[in-house]
Structures are given as C-alpha cells and as structure tokens.
Design a protein around this motif. Sequence first.
Motif, PDB file in Angstrom:
ATOM      1  N   ALA A   1      27.342  43.438  37.266  1.00  0.00           N
ATOM      2  CA  ALA A   1      28.526  43.993  36.596  1.00  0.00           C
ATOM      3  C   ALA A   1      29.234  42.924  35.771  1.00  0.00           C
ATOM      4  CB  ALA A   1      29.478  44.582  37.636  1.00  0.00           C
ATOM      5  N   ALA A   2      29.335  41.697  36.311  1.00  0.00           N
ATOM      6  CA  ALA A   2      29.981  40.604  35.578  1.00  0.00           C
ATOM      7  C   ALA A   2      29.186  40.229  34.337  1.00  0.00           C
ATOM      8  CB  ALA A   2      30.144  39.393  36.493  1.00  0.00           C
ATOM      9  N   ILE A   3      27.868  40.192  34.449  1.00  0.00           N
ATOM     10  CA  ILE A   3      27.013  39.859  33.307  1.00  0.00           C
ATOM     11  C   ILE A   3      27.089  40.950  32.246  1.00  0.00           C
ATOM     12  CG2 ILE A   3      24.608  39.590  32.573  1.00  0.00           C
ATOM     13  CD1 ILE A   3      24.106  38.055  35.176  1.00  0.00           C
ATOM     14  N   ALA A   4      27.048  42.199  32.684  1.00  0.00           N
ATOM     15  CA  ALA A   4      27.130  43.316  31.732  1.00  0.00           C
ATOM     16  C   ALA A   4      28.455  43.300  30.990  1.00  0.00           C
ATOM     17  CB  ALA A   4      26.956  44.646  32.468  1.00  0.00           C
ATOM     18  N   ALA A   5      29.538  42.993  31.696  1.00  0.00           N
ATOM     19  CA  ALA A   5      30.854  42.931  31.067  1.00  0.00           C
ATOM     20  C   ALA A   5      30.911  41.815  30.034  1.00  0.00           C
ATOM     21  CB  ALA A   5      31.938  42.736  32.127  1.00  0.00           C
TER      22      ALA A   5
ATOM     23  N   GLY B   1      47.413  39.050  31.427  1.00  0.00           N
ATOM     24  CA  GLY B   1      46.986  39.634  32.694  1.00  0.00           C
ATOM     25  C   GLY B   1      47.892  40.779  33.113  1.00  0.00           C
ATOM     26  N   LYS B   2      49.189  40.602  32.955  1.00  0.00           N
ATOM     27  CA  LYS B   2      50.136  41.654  33.335  1.00  0.00           C
ATOM     28  C   LYS B   2      49.966  42.895  32.472  1.00  0.00           C
ATOM     29  CE  LYS B   2      53.768  38.811  35.414  1.00  0.00           C
ATOM     30  NZ  LYS B   2      55.162  38.319  35.322  1.00  0.00           N
ATOM     31  N   VAL B   3      49.673  42.692  31.192  1.00  0.00           N
ATOM     32  CA  VAL B   3      49.474  43.838  30.298  1.00  0.00           C
ATOM     33  C   VAL B   3      48.174  44.559  30.634  1.00  0.00           C
ATOM     34  CG1 VAL B   3      49.019  44.519  27.908  1.00  0.00           C
ATOM     35  CG2 VAL B   3      50.832  42.870  28.407  1.00  0.00           C
ATOM     36  N   ALA B   4      47.087  43.800  30.714  1.00  0.00           N
ATOM     37  CA  ALA B   4      45.761  44.400  30.913  1.00  0.00           C
ATOM     38  C   ALA B   4      45.622  45.068  32.274  1.00  0.00           C
ATOM     39  CB  ALA B   4      44.673  43.347  30.737  1.00  0.00           C
ATOM     40  N   LEU B   5      46.288  44.510  33.282  1.00  0.00           N
ATOM     41  CA  LEU B   5      46.085  44.967  34.659  1.00  0.00           C
ATOM     42  C   LEU B   5      47.251  45.795  35.180  1.00  0.00           C
ATOM     43  CD1 LEU B   5      44.579  41.644  35.994  1.00  0.00           C
ATOM     44  CD2 LEU B   5      43.337  43.722  35.365  1.00  0.00           C
ATOM     45  N   LYS B   6      48.069  46.307  34.278  1.00  0.00           N
ATOM     46  CA  LYS B   6      49.177  47.164  34.696  1.00  0.00           C
ATOM     47  C   LYS B   6      48.630  48.369  35.459  1.00  0.00           C
ATOM     48  CE  LYS B   6      53.264  49.597  32.940  1.00  0.00           C
ATOM     49  NZ  LYS B   6      54.038  49.965  31.717  1.00  0.00           N
ATOM     50  N   GLY B   7      49.183  48.602  36.630  1.00  0.00           N
ATOM     51  CA  GLY B   7      48.725  49.719  37.445  1.00  0.00           C
ATOM     52  C   GLY B   7      47.681  49.340  38.472  1.00  0.00           C
ATOM     53  N   TYR B   8      47.142  48.123  38.373  1.00  0.00           N
ATOM     54  CA  TYR B   8      46.155  47.649  39.348  1.00  0.00           C
ATOM     55  C   TYR B   8      46.859  47.196  40.625  1.00  0.00           C
ATOM     56  CZ  TYR B   8      41.825  47.668  36.614  1.00  0.00           C
ATOM     57  OH  TYR B   8      40.700  48.049  35.927  1.00  0.00           O
ATOM     58  N   ASP B   9      46.181  47.397  41.728  1.00  0.00           N
ATOM     59  CA  ASP B   9      46.722  46.995  43.025  1.00  0.00           C
ATOM     60  C   ASP B   9      46.369  45.533  43.292  1.00  0.00           C
ATOM     61  OD1 ASP B   9      47.887  46.976  45.521  1.00  0.00           O
ATOM     62  OD2 ASP B   9      46.163  47.919  46.524  1.00  0.00           O
ATOM     63  N   LEU B  10      47.006  44.658  42.552  1.00  0.00           N
ATOM     64  CA  LEU B  10      46.842  43.222  42.741  1.00  0.00           C
ATOM     65  C   LEU B  10      48.083  42.513  42.226  1.00  0.00           C
ATOM     66  CD1 LEU B  10      46.276  42.248  39.633  1.00  0.00           C
ATOM     67  CD2 LEU B  10      43.909  42.615  40.190  1.00  0.00           C
TER      68      LEU B  10
ATOM     69  N   LEU C   1      38.631  42.009  31.013  1.00  0.00           N
ATOM     70  CA  LEU C   1      39.337  41.554  32.203  1.00  0.00           C
ATOM     71  C   LEU C   1      39.355  42.647  33.268  1.00  0.00           C
ATOM     72  CD1 LEU C   1      40.996  39.527  33.788  1.00  0.00           C
ATOM     73  CD2 LEU C   1      43.029  40.301  32.540  1.00  0.00           C
ATOM     74  N   ARG C   2      39.590  43.868  32.856  1.00  0.00           N
ATOM     75  CA  ARG C   2      39.593  44.976  33.816  1.00  0.00           C
ATOM     76  C   ARG C   2      38.209  45.149  34.451  1.00  0.00           C
ATOM     77  NH1 ARG C   2      43.357  47.187  29.930  1.00  0.00           N
ATOM     78  NH2 ARG C   2      41.656  48.159  28.739  1.00  0.00           N
ATOM     79  N   GLU C   3      37.173  45.020  33.643  1.00  0.00           N
ATOM     80  CA  GLU C   3      35.814  45.161  34.177  1.00  0.00           C
ATOM     81  C   GLU C   3      35.481  44.029  35.148  1.00  0.00           C
ATOM     82  OE1 GLU C   3      33.401  45.402  30.693  1.00  0.00           O
ATOM     83  OE2 GLU C   3      34.090  47.420  30.173  1.00  0.00           O
ATOM     84  N   LEU C   4      35.927  42.815  34.828  1.00  0.00           N
ATOM     85  CA  LEU C   4      35.688  41.684  35.718  1.00  0.00           C
ATOM     86  C   LEU C   4      36.447  41.871  37.033  1.00  0.00           C
ATOM     87  CD1 LEU C   4      34.284  38.888  35.924  1.00  0.00           C
ATOM     88  CD2 LEU C   4      36.426  37.885  35.096  1.00  0.00           C
ATOM     89  N   VAL C   5      37.683  42.322  36.935  1.00  0.00           N
ATOM     90  CA  VAL C   5      38.482  42.577  38.134  1.00  0.00           C
ATOM     91  C   VAL C   5      37.885  43.720  38.958  1.00  0.00           C
ATOM     92  CG1 VAL C   5      40.715  43.516  38.889  1.00  0.00           C
ATOM     93  CG2 VAL C   5      40.629  41.573  37.310  1.00  0.00           C
ATOM     94  N   ASP C   6      37.386  44.738  38.287  1.00  0.00           N
ATOM     95  CA  ASP C   6      36.727  45.833  39.007  1.00  0.00           C
ATOM     96  C   ASP C   6      35.530  45.314  39.813  1.00  0.00           C
ATOM     97  OD1 ASP C   6      38.503  47.696  38.008  1.00  0.00           O
ATOM     98  OD2 ASP C   6      37.181  48.362  36.389  1.00  0.00           O
ATOM     99  N   ALA C   7      34.825  44.338  39.253  1.00  0.00           N
ATOM    100  CA  ALA C   7      33.648  43.790  39.930  1.00  0.00           C
ATOM    101  C   ALA C   7      34.040  42.852  41.073  1.00  0.00           C
ATOM    102  CB  ALA C   7      32.761  43.058  38.932  1.00  0.00           C
ATOM    103  N   LEU C   8      34.993  41.954  40.821  1.00  0.00           N
ATOM    104  CA  LEU C   8      35.336  40.919  41.796  1.00  0.00           C
ATOM    105  C   LEU C   8      36.419  41.348  42.788  1.00  0.00           C
ATOM    106  CD1 LEU C   8      35.378  37.767  39.461  1.00  0.00           C
ATOM    107  CD2 LEU C   8      33.488  38.659  40.835  1.00  0.00           C
TER     108      LEU C   8
ATOM    109  N   TYR D   1      40.466  34.530  29.328  1.00  0.00           N
ATOM    110  CA  TYR D   1      40.857  35.826  28.780  1.00  0.00           C
ATOM    111  C   TYR D   1      40.074  36.121  27.507  1.00  0.00           C
ATOM    112  CZ  TYR D   1      43.627  39.374  26.414  1.00  0.00           C
ATOM    113  OH  TYR D   1      44.011  40.521  25.744  1.00  0.00           O
ATOM    114  N   CYS D   2      40.131  35.209  26.559  1.00  0.00           N
ATOM    115  CA  CYS D   2      39.444  35.357  25.273  1.00  0.00           C
ATOM    116  C   CYS D   2      38.244  34.421  25.247  1.00  0.00           C
ATOM    117  CB  CYS D   2      40.400  35.029  24.131  1.00  0.00           C
ATOM    118  SG  CYS D   2      39.623  34.925  22.496  1.00  0.00           S
ATOM    119  N   PRO D   3      37.080  34.865  24.790  1.00  0.00           N
ATOM    120  CA  PRO D   3      35.888  34.012  24.822  1.00  0.00           C
ATOM    121  C   PRO D   3      35.697  33.142  23.588  1.00  0.00           C
ATOM    122  CG  PRO D   3      35.252  36.188  24.083  1.00  0.00           C
ATOM    123  CD  PRO D   3      36.751  36.240  24.350  1.00  0.00           C
ATOM    124  N   LEU D   4      36.555  33.282  22.586  1.00  0.00           N
ATOM    125  CA  LEU D   4      36.304  32.638  21.296  1.00  0.00           C
ATOM    126  C   LEU D   4      37.087  31.349  21.097  1.00  0.00           C
ATOM    127  CD1 LEU D   4      36.371  35.772  18.953  1.00  0.00           C
ATOM    128  CD2 LEU D   4      34.381  34.700  20.059  1.00  0.00           C
TER     129      LEU D   4
END
Length: 248
Positions: free
Chosen positions: A15-19, A206-215, A183-190, A149-152
């Motif tokens: 999942a991490a590699i696919a993301a 992180g706060k923007v992307a993960l709003k609503g996540y239980d973390l 980030l959401r996909e990575l968090v879903d995996a880990l 966060y950003c790969p570039l």
Amino acid sequence: MWVGSRAMSNSITKAAIAAACKLSAGVDALDFAEPTTHVYNPLDHAWAGHESYLTQRAHSKKKVVFMGMNPGPFGMAQTGVPFGEIAVVRDWVGVNEAIKKPANEHPKRLVEGFECQRSEVSGRRLWGLFQERFESADAFFADHFVANYCPLVFMEATGRNRTPDKLPAAEVAALYSLCDAHLRELVDALQPEWVIGVGVFAEGRGKVALKGYDLKVGRILHPSPASPAANRGWGEQATQQLEALGVW
C-alpha cells in the motif's frame, strides 16, 4: 500467526509503495513557472532508494509518523529517503542503492547519489536524535516512520532552494491536493496514533489533510540550520517537545 503477520506486513508495504507511485505520477504531470527553473522528483530518479526504504521500513503499523516539508538537495534528492543524510541512510537505515540522474539536472545541484560528499544538516540532526534514543534502526522503525509531505525539490536558476510554501497559489492547489491524498493513503496503511510535523508547515498540512482522522497531529522544531533556534541544541528541544506532547 507468523504467516498472518507476514501477510499483513506485505499488504502495508504494498500500500505504501502504491501510494508513492501514484504520487510520483501525479506530480510529474504538474507544471511550475519561473522563478522555479528545475524540479527534481526523487520518487523517480531515486526510486530505487525510496522503494528499498519502504520495503524495509514501511512494513508494520506505526505509533508515530514524522513528516517533513519536502526533500533537501543533499538528502532525499541523493538517496530517496526523507531527510536522507547519506551516512545514516546507508549505515543505519540500511538503504544503499544506485541512484539515477534527474532529467533536467541543475549544474549547481548535481545528483551524485550515495557518492555525494555534501551533508544534509537537517537530516543529520533528525536521524542523529533517533540514533541516540534508539539502540538500533529496527527498534526505531518498530513504531516510527519518517516521510515527507511533498516529494519534489524546487530550484531557481541560481540553484537556490525554493520551498513549497513559496510557490504561487495557482501552482500549489494541484500540488497540495496530490500530497494531501498521498498522506491520507500513507496514514491509512500505517495507522499511526500521531503525525508529527517537522516544522510549522508540515504540521499545518497534516491538520488540513487529516481532518476527521482519529489521530493526533503535533510538531517539533525544524532542524534546519537556517533556523537560529535549531542551532541551539535542536535535539534537546525536539525531545522536550515530544515529551510534552506525550509522544515519548
């Protein structure tokens, strides 16, 4: 039980590699205007290093994911590993792969892979803290992971580094959308309990992307030598911040 654990490990890694592959393809389709003249995507030219990192270290659920802003020219750009200070990546993290050249290489920011003699100070400080606290890389990665966060990597004609927060709004809208999704996909995996932004920018995204996540999302001081505060005992300050948050 062992077979089941191995299967889960494989599914997390896949999942991490696919993301990462999805993010790489997405950002490669974006355009950036001057003063950005060169853009490196380590998920492309340094994919061998990044894939090795994910395969070895994104293999289990984590308690904490540390997240930086984007790669440094002498770190992840050379190794494919976030905050990728070469000696630490090679000798402690356990990644040592052949790194390719980016398509449009800046003459002042050559990609030499693990032969690069320059030091990534932020990476040296961050990974150095983890080396001091944990008896081995295996002990650290049992519950922790490091991402960006950003790969570039963005550069101007002079070779000057250009961070994502300095890009115009028209360019960052599409970029941040892709990075948020990754980030959401990575968090879903880990499935971490914490995402710790290394610096204010990463915490904010992180706060923007993960709003609503239980973390929980927190931050530590960025270890960049450009920060006067970071040059006054960064490791001690970061440790105190993590202890105050209840992460360590």
